[in-house]
Design a protein around this motif. Sequence first.
Motif, PDB file in Angstrom:
ATOM      1  N   ARG A  85     -17.332   8.507  53.648  1.00 15.30           N
ATOM      2  CA  ARG A  85     -18.112   9.594  54.242  1.00 15.30           C
ATOM      3  C   ARG A  85     -17.237  10.810  54.561  1.00 15.30           C
ATOM      4  O   ARG A  85     -17.752  11.945  54.622  1.00 15.30           O
ATOM      5  N   GLU A  86     -15.945  10.595  54.760  1.00 17.46           N
ATOM      6  CA  GLU A  86     -15.051  11.733  55.002  1.00 17.46           C
ATOM      7  C   GLU A  86     -14.958  12.643  53.786  1.00 17.46           C
ATOM      8  O   GLU A  86     -14.598  13.814  53.911  1.00 17.46           O
ATOM      9  N   LEU A  87     -15.278  12.122  52.607  1.00 15.46           N
ATOM     10  CA  LEU A  87     -15.210  12.912  51.376  1.00 15.46           C
ATOM     11  C   LEU A  87     -16.538  13.591  51.048  1.00 15.46           C
ATOM     12  O   LEU A  87     -16.602  14.387  50.108  1.00 15.46           O
ATOM     13  N   TYR A  88     -17.593  13.278  51.794  1.00 14.97           N
ATOM     14  CA  TYR A  88     -18.910  13.820  51.465  1.00 14.97           C
ATOM     15  C   TYR A  88     -18.949  15.342  51.539  1.00 14.97           C
ATOM     16  O   TYR A  88     -19.690  15.985  50.786  1.00 14.97           O
ATOM     17  N   GLY A  89     -18.191  15.920  52.475  1.00 14.29           N
ATOM     18  CA  GLY A  89     -18.247  17.371  52.645  1.00 14.29           C
ATOM     19  C   GLY A  89     -17.957  18.099  51.345  1.00 14.29           C
ATOM     20  O   GLY A  89     -18.670  19.041  50.971  1.00 14.29           O
ATOM     21  N   TYR A  90     -16.922  17.645  50.623  1.00 17.47           N
ATOM     22  CA  TYR A  90     -16.575  18.268  49.348  1.00 17.47           C
ATOM     23  C   TYR A  90     -17.723  18.129  48.354  1.00 17.47           C
ATOM     24  O   TYR A  90     -18.053  19.065  47.619  1.00 17.47           O
ATOM     25  N   LEU A  91     -18.323  16.946  48.317  1.00 12.69           N
ATOM     26  CA  LEU A  91     -19.391  16.686  47.362  1.00 12.69           C
ATOM     27  C   LEU A  91     -20.632  17.511  47.681  1.00 12.69           C
ATOM     28  O   LEU A  91     -21.227  18.134  46.797  1.00 12.69           O
ATOM     29  N   LEU A  92     -21.027  17.516  48.956  1.00 16.44           N
ATOM     30  CA  LEU A  92     -22.224  18.250  49.347  1.00 16.44           C
ATOM     31  C   LEU A  92     -22.056  19.744  49.128  1.00 16.44           C
ATOM     32  O   LEU A  92     -22.990  20.430  48.700  1.00 16.44           O
ATOM     33  N   ASP A  93     -20.868  20.265  49.415  1.00 14.67           N
ATOM     34  CA  ASP A  93     -20.608  21.689  49.180  1.00 14.67           C
ATOM     35  C   ASP A  93     -20.737  22.029  47.701  1.00 14.67           C
ATOM     36  O   ASP A  93     -21.115  23.150  47.344  1.00 14.67           O
ATOM     37  N   GLY A  94     -20.415  21.061  46.849  1.00 11.75           N
ATOM     38  CA  GLY A  94     -20.500  21.289  45.408  1.00 11.75           C
ATOM     39  C   GLY A  94     -21.880  21.033  44.830  1.00 11.75           C
ATOM     40  O   GLY A  94     -22.066  21.159  43.617  1.00 11.75           O
ATOM     41  N   GLY A  95     -22.852  20.655  45.681  1.00 14.84           N
ATOM     42  CA  GLY A  95     -24.211  20.437  45.198  1.00 14.84           C
ATOM     43  C   GLY A  95     -24.471  19.044  44.662  1.00 14.84           C
ATOM     44  O   GLY A  95     -25.526  18.787  44.064  1.00 14.84           O
ATOM     45  N   ILE A  96     -23.531  18.112  44.880  1.00 11.45           N
ATOM     46  CA  ILE A  96     -23.704  16.741  44.413  1.00 11.45           C
ATOM     47  C   ILE A  96     -24.529  15.970  45.451  1.00 11.45           C
ATOM     48  O   ILE A  96     -24.252  16.039  46.644  1.00 11.45           O
ATOM     49  N   GLU A  97     -25.538  15.245  44.974  1.00  8.15           N
ATOM     50  CA  GLU A  97     -26.430  14.519  45.878  1.00  8.15           C
ATOM     51  C   GLU A  97     -25.879  13.117  46.157  1.00  8.15           C
ATOM     52  O   GLU A  97     -25.425  12.426  45.242  1.00  8.15           O
ATOM     53  N   VAL A  98     -25.940  12.707  47.428  1.00 11.26           N
ATOM     54  CA  VAL A  98     -25.443  11.393  47.847  1.00 11.26           C
ATOM     55  C   VAL A  98     -26.591  10.626  48.506  1.00 11.26           C
ATOM     56  O   VAL A  98     -27.258  11.146  49.414  1.00 11.26           O
TER      57      VAL A  98
ATOM     58  N   ASN B  25     -27.765  14.785  54.130  1.00  8.82           N
ATOM     59  CA  ASN B  25     -27.715  16.245  54.231  1.00  8.82           C
ATOM     60  C   ASN B  25     -26.524  16.644  55.099  1.00  8.82           C
ATOM     61  O   ASN B  25     -26.047  15.863  55.925  1.00  8.82           O
ATOM     62  N   ARG B  26     -26.092  17.867  54.916  1.00  5.81           N
ATOM     63  CA  ARG B  26     -24.843  18.282  55.561  1.00  5.81           C
ATOM     64  C   ARG B  26     -24.960  18.302  57.084  1.00  5.81           C
ATOM     65  O   ARG B  26     -23.988  17.955  57.786  1.00  5.81           O
ATOM     66  N   GLN B  27     -26.129  18.652  57.600  1.00  9.03           N
ATOM     67  CA  GLN B  27     -26.276  18.743  59.045  1.00  9.03           C
ATOM     68  C   GLN B  27     -26.084  17.372  59.700  1.00  9.03           C
ATOM     69  O   GLN B  27     -25.347  17.240  60.686  1.00  9.03           O
ATOM     70  N   ASP B  28     -26.752  16.367  59.166  1.00  6.09           N
ATOM     71  CA  ASP B  28     -26.592  15.022  59.720  1.00  6.09           C
ATOM     72  C   ASP B  28     -25.171  14.511  59.527  1.00  6.09           C
ATOM     73  O   ASP B  28     -24.614  13.840  60.398  1.00  6.09           O
ATOM     74  N   TRP B  29     -24.585  14.812  58.378  1.00  4.99           N
ATOM     75  CA  TRP B  29     -23.220  14.358  58.103  1.00  4.99           C
ATOM     76  C   TRP B  29     -22.233  14.956  59.114  1.00  4.99           C
ATOM     77  O   TRP B  29     -21.339  14.270  59.600  1.00  4.99           O
ATOM     78  N   GLN B  30     -22.442  16.204  59.458  1.00  5.87           N
ATOM     79  CA  GLN B  30     -21.542  16.860  60.411  1.00  5.87           C
ATOM     80  C   GLN B  30     -21.694  16.285  61.814  1.00  5.87           C
ATOM     81  O   GLN B  30     -20.780  16.411  62.635  1.00  5.87           O
ATOM     82  N   ARG B  31     -22.823  15.617  62.092  1.00  7.74           N
ATOM     83  CA  ARG B  31     -23.051  15.046  63.417  1.00  7.74           C
ATOM     84  C   ARG B  31     -22.585  13.593  63.531  1.00  7.74           C
ATOM     85  O   ARG B  31     -22.896  12.924  64.525  1.00  7.74           O
ATOM     86  N   ARG B  32     -21.815  13.105  62.539  1.00  3.42           N
ATOM     87  CA  ARG B  32     -21.338  11.730  62.626  1.00  3.42           C
ATOM     88  C   ARG B  32     -20.419  11.586  63.840  1.00  3.42           C
ATOM     89  O   ARG B  32     -19.799  12.559  64.279  1.00  3.42           O
ATOM     90  N   SER B  33     -20.329  10.369  64.350  1.00  3.71           N
ATOM     91  CA  SER B  33     -19.660  10.146  65.629  1.00  3.71           C
ATOM     92  C   SER B  33     -18.152  10.364  65.543  1.00  3.71           C
ATOM     93  O   SER B  33     -17.550  10.294  64.454  1.00  3.71           O
TER      94      SER B  33
END
Length: 417
Positions: A313-326, A392-400
């Motif tokens: 999940r720490e790598l998701y930011g790069y993927l989401l910024d690039g438009g890749i769906e997870v 989605n990026r908003q939920d991902w940014q709210r991880r604990s």
Amino acid sequence: MLLIVAIVILLILYFRGVFREKHHYQVRNLPPPTVDNFAFTVACLSDSYITAGQVAGFWIEADQIYAARLEAIRKAQKVIQFETYMMTPGRRADEFAAALAERAQAGVRVQLIADNYGSQSMPSGYWQRLQDAGVEIEFFNEFSWRDLTHHLKRNHRKLLLIDQHLVMIGGAGISDEWDGLQTHGSSSPWFDYEIAFEGPLATRLRGIFLQHWMDAGGIADLALDPLVLTSEHEPQVIITPGEDPSYRDSEIRSLYQSLIQSTQYRLWIASPYFLPDPSSRRVLFEAKRRGVDIRILTMGKTCDKPFVHYTSRELYGYLLDGGIEVYEYQKSMMHAKAWLVDDHWVSLGSANFDPRSLFKNDELNISTSEPTVIPEIEAFFQQGFANSYFVNRQDWQRRSFVERLIGQFCLLFFWQL
């Protein structure tokens, strides 16, 4: 004292490759999956074999998978060869042993390779009962003080060969884990598959099995098990063995990056342990910029290795910024490894999209363009997406904070995960 601790930590990180120079393997103008030389090109780049075969069955989740394996074993007349990573005590292991023992006592030659680490929970009496019935057993990469680091290499393959003509591969070990049974927070079966092939590829795969058999200390007697050349006028198949990979020489990495760079409009990837290396992330972004629909199906909170999930999940930011769906699977543990390339090719087998599968483990993938299997895999993905949380990026940014801390710490050991 603190200086000594710091030096030890730096040495550990050094030998684990944290400071390793990051290589990006560049290939331009790979042929698309529809052209005649696609399979030959991918095979050459990934040290793979081109052969032929046709799909003979496809099964989803534990009950179907184990029933299909047992049926194939019970029909064997000459030879059964099986290798796997994970084996744990329980109903599935007992059913498997009973089926192998019955065939061995009926005169069928039975050879079993179990990964030494993955099967360590099995009691010695289990193996003894099999051997007493006539089953030949070898353990892959047993622990030795002579080479401690080599013991980290594991046999992650799941391969069943029946009578030199039927091949079954997938992700399931011999374990009740795949039934769910309230393990890892869910009673639903793990999301996984098994696929069967028939045809000339069986001979190729038997040769790959025998290489492991000899590596583990067994004897390959070709008078008893001749490797027979058969006609290959069937759909093309690419076999990628992923044998003893290294950071600079990885057949699975080459296969995966070739598939990414050749895709034209769709790339769907299923990998529970999803930790693409920097070079692979780069080619994923390049494909997305070309307009490719890239979707990742991976494990969610219900998983067997939460620390890997947090690290991924720490790598998701790069993927989401690039438009890749997870998509994170929710019903149970998602354990399938599969690639769908456009509407033309699929790659199936044991390899995750992570450093351990790419650079550490012995893996096995089979890629095919047979039209009958494409809709099966597409439906498998659609079922997975429908039962997943779309990140989605908003939920991902709210991880604990705890999740972030664990993920960031484990990223220090990225090349060993």
